[in-house]
Design an enzyme around this catalytic site. Structure first.
Site, PDB file in Angstrom:
ATOM      1  N   GLY A   1     -40.984 -69.919 -39.973  1.00 12.09           N
ATOM      2  CA  GLY A   1     -42.046 -70.550 -40.742  1.00 12.09           C
ATOM      3  C   GLY A   1     -42.453 -71.875 -40.153  1.00 12.09           C
ATOM      4  O   GLY A   1     -43.304 -72.580 -40.690  1.00 12.09           O
ATOM      5  N   THR A   2     -41.855 -72.214 -39.026  1.00 14.70           N
ATOM      6  CA  THR A   2     -42.081 -73.529 -38.427  1.00 14.70           C
ATOM      7  C   THR A   2     -43.348 -73.590 -37.597  1.00 14.70           C
ATOM      8  O   THR A   2     -43.868 -74.670 -37.345  1.00 14.70           O
ATOM      9  CB  THR A   2     -40.902 -73.875 -37.511  1.00 14.70           C
ATOM     10  OG1 THR A   2     -40.716 -72.772 -36.615  1.00 14.70           O
ATOM     11  CG2 THR A   2     -39.631 -74.071 -38.308  1.00 14.70           C
TER      12      THR A   2
ATOM     13  N   ARG B   1     -44.329 -85.849 -27.604  1.00 15.88           N
ATOM     14  CA  ARG B   1     -45.654 -85.239 -27.615  1.00 15.88           C
ATOM     15  C   ARG B   1     -45.769 -84.233 -28.768  1.00 15.88           C
ATOM     16  O   ARG B   1     -44.820 -83.508 -29.054  1.00 15.88           O
ATOM     17  CB  ARG B   1     -45.849 -84.505 -26.279  1.00 15.88           C
ATOM     18  CG  ARG B   1     -47.210 -83.925 -26.129  1.00 15.88           C
ATOM     19  CD  ARG B   1     -47.348 -83.193 -24.794  1.00 15.88           C
ATOM     20  NE  ARG B   1     -48.407 -82.215 -24.948  1.00 15.88           N
ATOM     21  CZ  ARG B   1     -48.455 -81.053 -24.315  1.00 15.88           C
ATOM     22  NH1 ARG B   1     -47.519 -80.726 -23.459  1.00 15.88           N
ATOM     23  NH2 ARG B   1     -49.450 -80.229 -24.534  1.00 15.88           N
TER      24      ARG B   1
ATOM     25  N   GLN C   1     -44.960 -79.503 -41.142  1.00 13.24           N
ATOM     26  CA  GLN C   1     -43.498 -79.564 -41.099  1.00 13.24           C
ATOM     27  C   GLN C   1     -43.000 -80.851 -41.745  1.00 13.24           C
ATOM     28  O   GLN C   1     -42.055 -80.859 -42.532  1.00 13.24           O
ATOM     29  CB  GLN C   1     -43.018 -79.565 -39.638  1.00 13.24           C
ATOM     30  CG  GLN C   1     -43.037 -78.211 -38.989  1.00 13.24           C
ATOM     31  CD  GLN C   1     -41.825 -77.407 -39.381  1.00 13.24           C
ATOM     32  OE1 GLN C   1     -40.719 -77.708 -38.980  1.00 13.24           O
ATOM     33  NE2 GLN C   1     -42.039 -76.420 -40.189  1.00 13.24           N
TER      34      GLN C   1
ATOM     35  N   GLY D   1     -37.900 -82.799 -31.127  1.00 11.48           N
ATOM     36  CA  GLY D   1     -37.890 -82.068 -32.383  1.00 11.48           C
ATOM     37  C   GLY D   1     -38.518 -82.854 -33.520  1.00 11.48           C
ATOM     38  O   GLY D   1     -38.378 -84.075 -33.603  1.00 11.48           O
TER      39      GLY D   1
ATOM     40  N   GLU E   1     -36.825 -81.259 -38.667  1.00  8.17           N
ATOM     41  CA  GLU E   1     -35.897 -81.715 -39.693  1.00  8.17           C
ATOM     42  C   GLU E   1     -36.044 -83.182 -40.072  1.00  8.17           C
ATOM     43  O   GLU E   1     -35.672 -83.600 -41.159  1.00  8.17           O
ATOM     44  CB  GLU E   1     -34.454 -81.426 -39.236  1.00  8.17           C
ATOM     45  CG  GLU E   1     -34.175 -79.944 -39.321  1.00  8.17           C
ATOM     46  CD  GLU E   1     -32.960 -79.506 -38.522  1.00  8.17           C
ATOM     47  OE1 GLU E   1     -31.871 -79.496 -39.089  1.00  8.17           O
ATOM     48  OE2 GLU E   1     -33.104 -79.163 -37.335  1.00  8.17           O
TER      49      GLU E   1
HETATM   50 MO1  MOS Z   1     -31.725 -75.919 -39.381  1.00  9.34          MO
HETATM   51  S1  MOS Z   1     -30.302 -76.841 -40.472  1.00  9.34           S
HETATM   52  O1  MOS Z   1     -33.021 -75.705 -40.261  1.00  9.34           O
HETATM   53  O2  MOS Z   1     -31.360 -76.066 -37.868  1.00  9.34           O
END
Ligand code: MOS
Length: 723
Positions: free
Chosen positions: A459-460, A613, A623, A686, A689
């Site tokens: 879903g990302t 980037r 996100q 990243g 998260e």
């Molecule tokens: Mo994860 S804890 O969504 O790598």
């Protein structure tokens, strides 16, 4: 801004998730869960269930489906059900009923009578603290306790004693359920000795590995498919119990089997974020310079001690410049369901404690909390000589403060009618990681390209990222690139986890693309080819030489070739010896607390992030918005309530609170974009998260600013704010 390629399919209901697959002759499995938290199953009376309509199989520790414990190279061992009579938590899978229809399986499951030899259960974190144990080494191999001390300093206590200003506090965070929209589920089909399992998961090749090991089958005869995943968040890193049971039952019965957890079952038959207790002491000079940080952490863990939330390792170890830092990580084994990774494991609950403590220090120093953070900005993690590859956290705070109107904040907040209004802020950090990944690029004779890697898009937006980066590296337009993901028959893409997928798969694309272009040019200039013997080059999807050009499709057609393919692999390497890598952010939050009812409303949020980037601005923003809302949710809503019996008092979406639209007002996101090519050739770090990191502290700090009440636990409730 490019939209999500899978967006239209998802919003129109045409995306087929694992459980949406149906096959002729398919039957249905339903799980039976334990109703005690600790003990041994004495007997299971299945007489009634056996004779119930449609029942085909009843499996239990007395009549198990054989499953071995698989060892997934990335995550270690994964527990498999029904292999013994031990019960270590309430809601543990102890049986599986398969019938012709879902309703028949469920009804028969209700008829099973289980008796137990119950033993005393330890289910309370508070009580468990007395018997805490040292946690195992952290993911990076470092010991649970470690310290960095300035030369001549004997202990962290000495450094704190020598600090002119000291704040100390104990913070706690609740256990959370991932609550993904798609419950854990699977459809398993055996055909001519080949098993195909359709199941939402964070890495199709890892799922195939686990299933083959659990079933003791060759990897070549196991095929895992997860084209769409309805949310994972760390909770689908491992193969799920329904997937193991559906696969094993399908083999035993010779029929396709579908198994899905009910929403209530998701709460215990999968895994949750641990609860934490954290003690922090900060010592500073009167100008705000940190002298010492002590951060001792306790995490709940199930009795098999399989996962510990690394709160101090994820935050205090690296976040601020200080001469002295000491951290420790302990675990509290309890009779609770498994714990596991959840969005920013370590950083999310750890930042609630550290960033609340920093706010408390700012109050003690009578200093602006942003100024305090900027004074202690670090060029490298304490005790390491590897500098951050690219860090613009100061700029995030500067831009954020200006956009959010931080200058109008007063140390006492302000009032607006019956509402007490406060502003809060917090730092966000999340390590920039990469995992090994292999991508295959295929150029086709119709001038399209395929970019394929097994992995998953939970879903990302990874699917869209593959097409964007594929297009960029092949110098063609994204609509000519077909991304393929979520199938273990593609080259191993590893896990969509740790906010790594763009950097991992993207780097592999950057390696594969020049190789396939090279192969294409070689083909185009080979004997009998259109550019035979010429010094040709490639640009804009075309082979060029001497003022002449052909598209790659034309070259392939001229050569009678349908396609040309190659793979590229990447893994973290030498860069790790040269720099430290992290994404950074500044979180801002405005809360309004009602003077009389003490209800807390979050009226405005802003996050400004430095994540290298940005590949797809729309997906990146989404996100981050989701993560920030999750932070509000942790601060004000979410928390599993465990009864003494081990039963979750709120193990469903009626009792387990998550925010709804009415809880979330203005959310603003901004990126400072500095490509980080020291980390990887794509320049992206990243950002999956980091959005949630720091947000719970920003809310708590804003609540303090509004009311003067410091709440050191989350979720914060109305009761916490009554006089
Ligand atoms: Mo994860 S804890 O969504 O790598």
């Amino acid at each position: 801004m490019p939209s999500r390629m899978d967006g239209p399919l998802k919003v129109t209901g045409r995306a087929r998730y694992g459980v949406d697959h149906n096959f002729p002759g398919m039957v249905y499995g339903y799980l039976v869960l334990s109703t005690i938290a600790h003990g041994e199953i004495a007997a299971m009376d299945v007489t009634g269930a056996k004779s119930a309509p449609g029942v085909l199989g009843i499996y239990s520790p007395f009549d198990p489906l054989p499953l071995r414990t698989p060892n997934n190279t990335m995550l270690g061992e994964t527990w498999v059900p029904l292999q013994n009579k031990e019960v270590t938590y309430y809601g543990q899978p102890i049986g599986f009923v398969v019938a012709e229809t879902f309703e028949q399986a469920r009804d028969a499951a209700m008829l099973i009578q289980v008796s137990y030899h119950a033993r005393p259960a330890l289910t309370s974190m508070e009580e468990g603290l007395a018997t805490a144990e040292d946690a195992p080494p952290a993911m990076d191999g470092s010991p649970p306790s470690l310290s960095v001390l300035a030369s001549g300093v004997e202990s962290i206590e000495d450094a704190l004693a020598a600090s002119p200003v000291v704040v100390e506090g104990t913070y706690s965070t609740a256990s959370q359920n991932h609550a993904a929209m798609e419950p854990h589920s699977a459809v398993a089909v055996w055909e001519s000795g080949l098993l195909t399992v359709y199941s939402g998961n964070q890495g199709s090749d890892l799922q195939a590995l686990e299933l083959s090991a659990a079933l003791d089958e060759d990897l070549a005869s196991v095929h895992a498919v997860n084209p769409f995943v309805g949310g994972a968040f760390g909770g689908k890193g491992r193969t799920s119990v329904p997937a193991f049971l559906a696969a094993a039952a399908a083999r035993a019965l010779g029929r396709p089997v579908k198994a899905a957890l009910s929403r209530e079952q998701v709460f215990t038959a999968t895994a949750n974020r641990p609860a934490t207790v954290q003690k922090i002491a900060l010592g500073a000079d009167t100008d705000g310079s940190l002298i010492a940080i002590r951060h001792d952490s306790w995490s709940s863990t199930p009795m098999d001690r399989s996962f510990v939330e690394p709160t101090s390792h994820g935050t205090s170890r690296e976040w601020y410049s200080t001469q002295n830092v000491a951290i420790s990580q302990k675990m509290v084994p309890l009779n609770i369901p498994p714990t596991t990774f959840m969005r920013a494991p370590g950083e999310a609950p750890g930042s609630f404690a550290l960033e609340s403590a920093i706010d408390e220090l700012a109050v003690a120093l009578n200093m602006d909390p942003i100024e305090l953070r900027q004074r202690n900005n670090s060029a490298a993690p304490p005790g390491k000589d590897l500098q951050w590859s690219s860090k613009h956290l100061d700029e995030c705070f500067r831009i954020g403060a200006a956009r959010f109107g931080w200058a109008e904040r007063t140390p006492e907040g302000r009032t607006d009618g019956d509402w007490l209004v406060g502003l809060g802020t917090a730092t966000a950090m999340f390590p920039a990681l990469r995992f090994p990944a292999t991508v295959e690029i295929t150029l086709r004779d119709d001038d399209t390209a395929v970019v394929a890697t097994s992995g998953a898009d939970p879903g990302t937006g990874l699917l869209t990222v593959l097409s964007l980066l594929g297009a960029e590296s092949l110098d063609i337009s994204p609509d000519k690139v077909t991304p393929r993901l979520g199938d273990s028959s593609y080259p191993a893409g590893g896990m969509s986890g740790g906010s790594t997928a763009t950097a991992s798969a993207g780097t592999a694309i950057m390696i594969a693309a020049p190789k396939v272009i090279d192969d294409l040019v070689k083909l185009a200039t080979s004997p009998g080819a259109p550019f035979e013997g010429v010094d040709a080059s490639y640009a804009d999807g075309r082979v060029l030489a001497g003022g002449r050009s052909m598209t790659f499709g034309e070259v392939l057609r001229a050569m009678g070739r349908e396609s040309i393919s190659t793979t590229g692999s990447s893994a973290p390497g030498e860069e790790l010896t040269k720099h430290s890598f992290s994404s950074f952010g500044a979180q801002f939050c405005e809360v309004r607390v009602h003077r009389l009812t003490r209800e807390v409303r979050v009226s405005r949020m802003l996050g400004v992030f430095d994540a290298g980037r940005i590949i797809n601005a729309k997906a990146a923003r989404s996100q981050i918005i989701g993560g920030m809302i999750w932070g509000v949710s942790a601060a004000l809503h979410e928390g599993l309530e465990i009864e003494a019996s081990g039963r979750f008092a709120n193990g469903d979406l009626a009792g387990y609170l998550v925010p709804v639209n009415a809880d979330i007002q203005e959310v603003d996101v901004h990126f400072v974009e500095y490509p980080d090519t020291l980390h990887n050739s794509v320049g992206a770090r990243g950002l999956g998260e980091i959005g949630t990191v720091g947000m719970a502290a920003a809310v708590a700090n804003a609540v303090h600013n509004a009311t003067g009440v410091r709440v050191r636990h989350i979720p914060i409730t109305i009761e916490d704010l009554l006089d």
